[in-house]
Design a protein around this motif. Sequence first.
Motif, PDB file in Angstrom:
ATOM      1  N   GLY A  46       0.817  -1.204   0.000  1.00  0.00           N
ATOM      2  CA  GLY A  46       0.000   0.000   0.000  1.00  0.00           C
ATOM      3  C   GLY A  46       0.853   1.258   0.000  1.00  0.00           C
ATOM      4  N   ILE A  47       1.926   1.257   0.788  1.00  0.00           N
ATOM      5  CA  ILE A  47       2.820   2.410   0.828  1.00  0.00           C
ATOM      6  C   ILE A  47       3.467   2.629  -0.533  1.00  0.00           C
ATOM      7  N   ALA A  48       3.823   1.558  -1.221  1.00  0.00           N
ATOM      8  CA  ALA A  48       4.443   1.679  -2.544  1.00  0.00           C
ATOM      9  C   ALA A  48       3.507   2.372  -3.529  1.00  0.00           C
ATOM     10  N   ILE A  49       2.210   2.101  -3.427  1.00  0.00           N
ATOM     11  CA  ILE A  49       1.242   2.773  -4.316  1.00  0.00           C
ATOM     12  C   ILE A  49       1.166   4.258  -3.981  1.00  0.00           C
ATOM     13  N   ILE A  50       1.209   4.600  -2.699  1.00  0.00           N
ATOM     14  CA  ILE A  50       1.216   6.007  -2.296  1.00  0.00           C
ATOM     15  C   ILE A  50       2.462   6.701  -2.846  1.00  0.00           C
ATOM     16  N   VAL A  51       3.598   6.027  -2.767  1.00  0.00           N
ATOM     17  CA  VAL A  51       4.839   6.589  -3.317  1.00  0.00           C
ATOM     18  C   VAL A  51       4.700   6.809  -4.820  1.00  0.00           C
ATOM     19  N   LEU A  55       5.169  10.369  -6.910  1.00  0.00           N
ATOM     20  CA  LEU A  55       6.074  10.501  -8.057  1.00  0.00           C
ATOM     21  C   LEU A  55       5.313  10.876  -9.318  1.00  0.00           C
ATOM     22  N   ASP A  56       4.107  10.334  -9.485  1.00  0.00           N
ATOM     23  CA  ASP A  56       3.308  10.649 -10.656  1.00  0.00           C
ATOM     24  C   ASP A  56       2.904  12.123 -10.671  1.00  0.00           C
ATOM     25  N   GLY A  57       2.783  12.709  -9.497  1.00  0.00           N
ATOM     26  CA  GLY A  57       2.425  14.120  -9.435  1.00  0.00           C
ATOM     27  C   GLY A  57       3.537  15.043  -9.873  1.00  0.00           C
ATOM     28  N   PHE A  58       4.769  14.521  -9.967  1.00  0.00           N
ATOM     29  CA  PHE A  58       5.902  15.354 -10.326  1.00  0.00           C
ATOM     30  C   PHE A  58       6.191  15.350 -11.829  1.00  0.00           C
ATOM     31  N   ASP A  59       5.957  14.218 -12.510  1.00  0.00           N
ATOM     32  CA  ASP A  59       6.426  14.117 -13.894  1.00  0.00           C
ATOM     33  C   ASP A  59       5.801  15.170 -14.809  1.00  0.00           C
ATOM     34  N   GLY A  60       4.475  15.346 -14.695  1.00  0.00           N
ATOM     35  CA  GLY A  60       3.826  16.333 -15.549  1.00  0.00           C
ATOM     36  C   GLY A  60       4.248  17.753 -15.220  1.00  0.00           C
ATOM     37  N   ARG A  61       4.350  18.057 -13.930  1.00  0.00           N
ATOM     38  CA  ARG A  61       4.765  19.411 -13.527  1.00  0.00           C
ATOM     39  C   ARG A  61       6.200  19.697 -13.960  1.00  0.00           C
TER      40      ARG A  61
END
Length: 253
Positions: A46-51, A55-61
């Motif tokens: 579950g923690i890995a999915i949160i991580v 990370l997904d929030g950074f790539d587009g920005r």
Amino acid sequence: MVESSEARKRPSRGIYLLPNLFTTSALFAGFYSIVLAYGGEYTQAGIAIIVAMVLDGFDGRVARMTNTTTAFGAEYDSMADMISFGMAPAFLMYSWSLSSLTEAYHGQLGWVIAFVYTACCGLRLARFNVAVGTADKRFFQGLACPSAAAFLASFVWVMSEMGVNGPDVVLLVGIMTLFAGVAMVSTFTYYSFKDLGTNRKVPFAMLLGLLLLFVVTAVDPAKMILIASALYALSGPVYYLFRVYRKRARQSV
């Protein structure tokens, strides 16, 4: 030598390292979550999915900030999201809880529920890709896949810390998984938060609220992420009901 207009308009076919490095890291976290769930390490899964969500929030920005947005990056991001927020949460919910539903009813109900969630994630990503460039970036149509995955993953994280076994809450898990899937393909409106961090000014009270949120989350991240993701997932249906109520109230006047 002056560059021709056709050369200037030609889209870049290069692969930029920095934004795709974040995408690859998110993909790795999602894949690692599946490996952990297969080994029975549900809390870490579950923690890995949160991580992966972070990370997904950074790539587009990062791509927009460095002006390295490419069609390849957008497609790669969608493929990574399908693994990290479609397959990984579904496998986690099935291996942790829904598999007991299949065993109890001697059927296939458990993995069918997990598949419905995965299929809804794929449909949500396809609809999002089609609407890019035309939709209002301030809002999402349907629950975003990372938010749905965080909702399920944080629930497993909290239950595991409390010593609750997945089979003990299998009916709740089934309802939550179906709700998350249906919310992704729904027409409910969700605020995207994409206009935060731009040049647009925000009230000082909002900055204090965000700071307080970070502090409280650091104290008990599992419960706070679950509460935040659950409230966000419910905000779409609640806002829809509010609009229906307001519309009927205006018609009755």
